[in-house]
Write an enzyme that holds these catalytic residues in place. Structure first.
Site, short mmCIF file in Angstrom:
data_model
loop_
_atom_site.label_atom_id
_atom_site.label_comp_id
_atom_site.label_asym_id
_atom_site.label_seq_id
_atom_site.Cartn_x
_atom_site.Cartn_y
_atom_site.Cartn_z
N GLU A 37 11.87 -3.89 5.39
CA GLU A 37 10.86 -3.18 6.18
C GLU A 37 11.14 -3.26 7.69
O GLU A 37 10.30 -2.89 8.50
CB GLU A 37 9.46 -3.73 5.90
CG GLU A 37 9.03 -3.66 4.43
CD GLU A 37 8.91 -2.24 3.88
OE1 GLU A 37 9.19 -1.28 4.61
OE2 GLU A 37 8.55 -2.12 2.70
N TYR B 83 0.82 -1.21 0.00
CA TYR B 83 0.00 0.00 0.00
C TYR B 83 0.86 1.26 0.00
O TYR B 83 0.34 2.37 -0.04
CB TYR B 83 -0.90 0.02 1.25
CG TYR B 83 -0.09 0.01 2.53
CD1 TYR B 83 0.37 1.20 3.09
CD2 TYR B 83 0.27 -1.18 3.16
CE1 TYR B 83 1.15 1.19 4.24
CE2 TYR B 83 1.04 -1.20 4.30
CZ TYR B 83 1.49 -0.01 4.82
OH TYR B 83 2.28 -0.02 5.95
N GLY B 84 2.18 1.09 0.03
CA GLY B 84 3.07 2.25 0.22
C GLY B 84 4.08 2.39 -0.90
O GLY B 84 3.73 2.36 -2.08
N LEU C 248 6.10 0.48 -2.16
CA LEU C 248 6.35 -0.68 -3.03
C LEU C 248 5.35 -0.77 -4.18
O LEU C 248 5.48 -1.61 -5.06
CB LEU C 248 6.30 -1.98 -2.20
CG LEU C 248 7.40 -2.14 -1.15
CD1 LEU C 248 7.11 -3.32 -0.22
CD2 LEU C 248 8.77 -2.34 -1.81
#
Ligand code: PCA
Length: 188
Positions: free
Chosen positions: A113, A38-39, A41
């Site tokens: 991450e 959702y970010g 990536l």
């Protein structure tokens, strides 16, 4: 060699370099895992290349979706990093993309991450919006209602002050949806 990183500082970068020494390369599509991103990536975002360029393991785009539950998605910290806070029920349904990835890429992403210290990888239900996976996806398929279980990187180790930040349903590193812009940085 320099590496662009999403999270934290040099100590995390050195752990990123270590993944290459771990285990043999996984060469085939097998033992695949569904991941919802959702970010940074996502397509068009600064770290997307890791998902598809094969340098850190194999990944294949399957489609887009939204979280079945609401979550607060905030942009926080010195580098304006996106965090999905592990507080289901508040915030909004969050948009993202579904990939099927091999064990090597999964291990890379965990280290990239800073999981489990900064983010934790959790399995959640995703409502698919567009689906373009083919037979080659080795049986990755949403159920009859379009739902698919996927891992995502969320956090339950966040500063509680972050709950007061604005919540977004869609992230863009370049501020397209009004977020503070992501700060690119190098570490060694
Ligand atoms: N990377 C992961 C979590 C947040 C981030 O920037 C993602 O894109 O889903």
């Amino acid at each position: 060699m320099f590496t662009i990183r999403t999270v934290l500082g040099a100590i995390k970068c050195s752990s990123t370099h270590c993944w290459q020494k771990l285990g043999p390369t996984v060469k085939k599509f097998g033992n695949m895992t569904n991941v919802f991103v959702y970010g940074t990536l996502k397509k068009g975002q600064p770290n997307h290349h890791y998902m598809i360029d094969g340098t850190q393991g194999k990944g294949k785009y399957c489609g887009s979706g939204v979280t079945a539950e609401k979550y607060p998605l905030v942009v926080a910290g010195k580098y304006n990093i996106p965090f999905l806070l592990d507080e289901p029920g508040s915030g909004q349904e969050v948009s993202g993309e579904i990939y099927t990835i091999d064990a090597q890429l999964l291990q890379f992403l965990d280290e990239f991450e800073s999981c489990p210290e900064l983010y934790q990888r959790k399995q959640v239900k995703i409502r698919t919006v567009e689906w373009e996976a083919s037979d080659k996806m080795l049986g990755v398929q949403p159920d009859a209602d379009g739902m698919l279980l996927c891992f995502l990187y969320c956090t339950n180790t966040f500063d509680r002050e972050w709950l007061k930040l604005p919540y977004y349903s869609n992230y863009d590193a370049f501020g397209k949806f009004g977020q503070p812009k992501y700060v690119l940085r190098e570490c060694r």
